[in-house]
Design a protein around this motif. Sequence first.
Motif, short mmCIF file in Angstrom:
data_model
loop_
_atom_site.label_atom_id
_atom_site.label_comp_id
_atom_site.label_asym_id
_atom_site.label_seq_id
_atom_site.Cartn_x
_atom_site.Cartn_y
_atom_site.Cartn_z
N SER A 1 91.35 -16.79 30.57
CA SER A 1 90.49 -16.03 31.48
C SER A 1 91.02 -14.61 31.71
CB SER A 1 90.31 -16.76 32.81
OG SER A 1 91.54 -16.94 33.44
N TYR B 1 94.08 -21.97 30.73
CA TYR B 1 92.87 -21.40 31.33
C TYR B 1 93.17 -20.04 31.96
CZ TYR B 1 90.29 -25.75 30.80
OH TYR B 1 89.65 -26.83 30.30
N ASP C 1 85.52 -25.24 28.63
CA ASP C 1 85.95 -26.54 29.14
C ASP C 1 84.93 -27.63 28.81
OD1 ASP C 1 87.67 -28.28 30.62
OD2 ASP C 1 86.21 -28.18 32.26
N THR C 2 83.64 -27.31 28.90
CA THR C 2 82.61 -28.31 28.70
C THR C 2 82.43 -28.69 27.23
OG1 THR C 2 81.47 -27.41 30.63
CG2 THR C 2 80.21 -28.86 29.20
N ILE D 1 84.87 -19.76 30.76
CA ILE D 1 85.75 -20.90 31.02
C ILE D 1 84.94 -22.19 31.15
CG2 ILE D 1 87.37 -21.87 32.71
CD1 ILE D 1 88.53 -19.70 30.87
N TRP D 2 83.77 -22.12 31.76
CA TRP D 2 82.92 -23.30 31.89
C TRP D 2 82.46 -23.78 30.51
CZ3 TRP D 2 77.49 -23.63 31.01
CH2 TRP D 2 76.95 -24.88 31.32
N VAL D 3 82.01 -22.86 29.65
CA VAL D 3 81.57 -23.24 28.30
C VAL D 3 82.76 -23.78 27.50
CG1 VAL D 3 80.75 -22.30 26.10
CG2 VAL D 3 79.56 -21.75 28.21
N ALA E 1 84.06 -16.68 34.39
CA ALA E 1 83.84 -18.07 34.82
C ALA E 1 82.86 -18.77 33.89
CB ALA E 1 83.33 -18.08 36.26
N LEU E 2 81.85 -18.06 33.40
CA LEU E 2 80.92 -18.66 32.43
C LEU E 2 81.64 -19.02 31.14
CD1 LEU E 2 77.66 -16.55 32.81
CD2 LEU E 2 77.88 -19.01 33.07
#
Length: 178
Positions: free
Chosen positions: A61, A57, A41-42, A37-39, A34-35
């Motif tokens: 992932s 995604y 995407d951001t 994917i967050w990095v 999840a970290l």
Amino acid sequence: MKKFSLRGIALNRSHLCDAVQRLMLYLELSIQTALLIWVWDTYYNSSMPVPIYFRGYYALSLFYWGLLFVCTKALRGRDIGDVRLLDTVISQCIALLLGNFIIYSPLCLLRYRIINPGWLLLMTLMQLAVVVLWCFLCTRLFFYLFRRHHTPSIQKFSLRCKQQGVVLQEPISLDCYR
């Protein structure tokens, strides 16, 4: 040996210990994924020529989770509660560094160029902090649940000594786990 029942399936304590170890590992790998994917995407997905969305995604992932799982299993990072806390932390940190090093090339291929690794390095530091905290908490929880009934490394060592005809002169202390 005391047996537990889960929906009619009888489980002994060693099977329950293994199930808890797997659950702890799967949750940790999911947090680390999840970290990533967050990095992604951001900081990286918005500047791609063709941004990826849901299926991308899922693929990214799943690839990262599987990569971390293989690296962690190969380096024995799954043995929460069976080995010392420092051994588990070191093996999981090495597996994480190896996984992040390997994932860098597919991320560059998705962008069609070399990406700035700054955010990935920051993500790696966050993941290392998560690994240390997670291993500490899971080891404490594991020994709180199974301390009196689960010492497989000591039992395996004692069994191996009995099979080879070696007599243990001193009792083995478990104080190294505290």
